[in-house]
Design an enzyme around this catalytic site. Sequence first.
Site, PDB file in Angstrom:
ATOM      1  N   LYS A 164       0.817  -1.217   0.000  1.00  0.00           N
ATOM      2  CA  LYS A 164       0.000   0.000   0.000  1.00  0.00           C
ATOM      3  C   LYS A 164       0.851   1.267   0.000  1.00  0.00           C
ATOM      4  CE  LYS A 164      -0.874   0.232   5.012  1.00  0.00           C
ATOM      5  NZ  LYS A 164      -0.145   1.457   5.326  1.00  0.00           N
ATOM      6  N   THR A 165       1.975   1.263   0.712  1.00  0.00           N
ATOM      7  CA  THR A 165       2.826   2.458   0.721  1.00  0.00           C
ATOM      8  C   THR A 165       3.363   2.741  -0.684  1.00  0.00           C
ATOM      9  OG1 THR A 165       3.473   2.019   3.008  1.00  0.00           O
ATOM     10  CG2 THR A 165       4.833   3.560   1.765  1.00  0.00           C
TER      11      THR A 165
ATOM     12  N   ASP B 120      -3.424   7.590   5.385  1.00  0.00           N
ATOM     13  CA  ASP B 120      -2.985   6.204   5.529  1.00  0.00           C
ATOM     14  C   ASP B 120      -3.479   5.653   6.867  1.00  0.00           C
ATOM     15  OD1 ASP B 120      -1.732   3.840   4.949  1.00  0.00           O
ATOM     16  OD2 ASP B 120       0.271   4.523   5.501  1.00  0.00           O
ATOM     17  N   GLU B 121      -3.580   4.331   6.978  1.00  0.00           N
ATOM     18  CA  GLU B 121      -4.048   3.667   8.209  1.00  0.00           C
ATOM     19  C   GLU B 121      -5.373   4.281   8.681  1.00  0.00           C
ATOM     20  OE1 GLU B 121      -2.611   1.072   8.986  1.00  0.00           O
ATOM     21  OE2 GLU B 121      -0.460   1.185   8.600  1.00  0.00           O
TER      22      GLU B 121
ATOM     23  N   GLN C 123      -6.735  -4.895  10.605  1.00  0.00           N
ATOM     24  CA  GLN C 123      -5.595  -4.452  11.410  1.00  0.00           C
ATOM     25  C   GLN C 123      -5.962  -3.283  12.322  1.00  0.00           C
ATOM     26  OE1 GLN C 123      -1.581  -4.665   9.444  1.00  0.00           O
ATOM     27  NE2 GLN C 123      -2.793  -4.772   7.557  1.00  0.00           N
TER      28      GLN C 123
ATOM     29  N   ARG D  60       3.183 -10.486  10.350  1.00  0.00           N
ATOM     30  CA  ARG D  60       4.509  -9.844  10.396  1.00  0.00           C
ATOM     31  C   ARG D  60       5.564 -10.789   9.826  1.00  0.00           C
ATOM     32  NH1 ARG D  60       2.841  -5.677   9.703  1.00  0.00           N
ATOM     33  NH2 ARG D  60       0.882  -6.822   9.556  1.00  0.00           N
TER      34      ARG D  60
END
Length: 645
Positions: free
Chosen positions: A28-29, A221-222, A252, A584
């Site tokens: 996504k980044t 973002d987030e 998340q 992770r």
Amino acid sequence: MRLNKKQKEVVEWHNGPVLIVAGAGTGKTRTITCRIASIIDSGVPPQNILAITFTNKAAQEMRERVDALLKTKKNQGLSRSSMNKPFVSTFHSLGVYILRNHFEEAGLNKNFGIADRERSKQLLKESARRLGIDIKTAEPGKVLAFISRQKNALISPEEHMGIGRRSDEVRLELWKEYEKILKEESLVDFDDLLIRPLKVLESEKEIKEFYQSFWSYIHIDEYQDTNEVQSRLSDILAQKHKNICATGDLDQCIYSWRGARVDAMLKFENKYPNTKTFVLEENYRSTKTILDAANKVISLNSRRKEKNLYTSNDEGEKIEYSVAGSETGEALTVAEKTQELLRAGVSASSVAVLYRTNFQSRALEEAFLTQGVPYAVVGVKFLQRQEVKDVLSYIEASLNSKSKSSLGRIINTPTRGIGKVTLLKVFDGREEELPQRTKEKVVSFRALLERIKKKSNRLPPSELLKFVLEESGLASWYKTRNEDERLENVRELVTLASRYDELGPEEGLERFLEHVALFSEQDALLTEESACVRLMTVHAAKGLEFKHVFIAGLEEGLFPHEPVTDEARDEEEERRLFYVALTRARVKAYLSSTYIRTIFGTTSVRTPSRFISDIGEENILTESEFFEEEGGLGLLSGPPLPPIY
């Protein structure tokens, strides 16, 4: 930069509200930064683009990626501007930016200070002292969390008095006194950095219209982690152009305890009716086994947007699950397995041990020390060290004369013969009562602060810190006391400040002080080159990735966590937290639990976490397979394996 089909669609869709549902490890980044570069490429000036994320570390990474893309396009003759850049920051940094530009409208003075969490706790202790309240009956950390929840819900102390419980009375009194001290010292806390800019934008039409016109494209973002204040800030800024791009993953959303709302993303399409929604599901991080396990776990949640992560990566090894006799045995198993990985050539920095709560690190640290495995516990902040705070307090006290807490911290550091009684008289404006010799010491100290203030307008940040160290006597004080470590730490602070030297004295110092005030736990992570295993909570691990990930303490009541009150119970958030922990891992995940565990002095029999059965038998190394393939490594002798929940 290579993009898959869905990522390209996101990048090429510029106008109107956009919702990107981006699973863990789906790039996504990379997608957001390419979208920003594409918008600039279409003719939009870079400075008209705003991008907000949640940590300084993430914001810095996004800035670097955008800069790299723009440099590439400039070389190709495509860039429209080589001077200006998009505004990429955290919500709190955005708040500081607005407040520095409009401090009068916010009811602040130009050199207002920022109280970090530790300072806020100290101010609460002072509030308790003033009110005659025993601070032991009102733990500062818990009171601060209470205040933060109310402020982020935009509730004032007066408003809460009508809706709160009787048991909140002491906390309300402390809150009111705390706000009074903040005002006295011209300070704002972290919550004020969001609330005050919001109030300025809501009450000052010209300021609101300026920012609405200036930032014509907004990226958040987030988005699943936004609270009420952050959501309203985003909506106000996007009100004119409606070019808002929200990126996130409901699976998340693990910060409800600090105001994040699961429904933020669920309601986005209703808030912005013409939303174009994209779902990123191709994972570039983990093996198929890890993703299959993660998908099985999170599919049991009902409050989510449907997606199913997939990858072209290898199948990967099964997830290992071991049960130990106690937390000591579990920690030893994790340390021994980590040692095996290191001997096999795995770098220590690519291994992480995750746990649900901080107290679990003690047993793990002892085991890692016993086995000689290099490790670091994430969360110990360099900028919270006493000597670092002392140097920074000299600068703050020189710029903000109202900051009694900064003044009190350093007026006798190094020792100047100025005691507590003298300090109280200084604070109360009764310096005429002081003996002549004591008066001279106070006058000399004020002159020192004035010299520092004058130098702050002339010297770059790193040189100003050197001046403070020498002029205050701190450097020689540390040397005479043989406190080499403290001296090394403040020298490292000078190195950090040098990053801002090129901005010039005033702007450089402002940006440096903002950086150290807003430094977060994730920003305290060691660099990738640091040769040690990371030990951290799952919350601290969000946004990170490692080749090998151990998840310890997978027991009912611990993970999923058993809250003190039923009101705080949220099984779906606990499942999201486990999903974050599992995703992770790039190569392999290791799960562990114990037969018995001692918590706060009480020993009890433990039941394996329900999450272990949720991941599916086909993804986990069973007891029989474990003995056959691994020779029993990780399973301690003892009673038979308890039934999985």
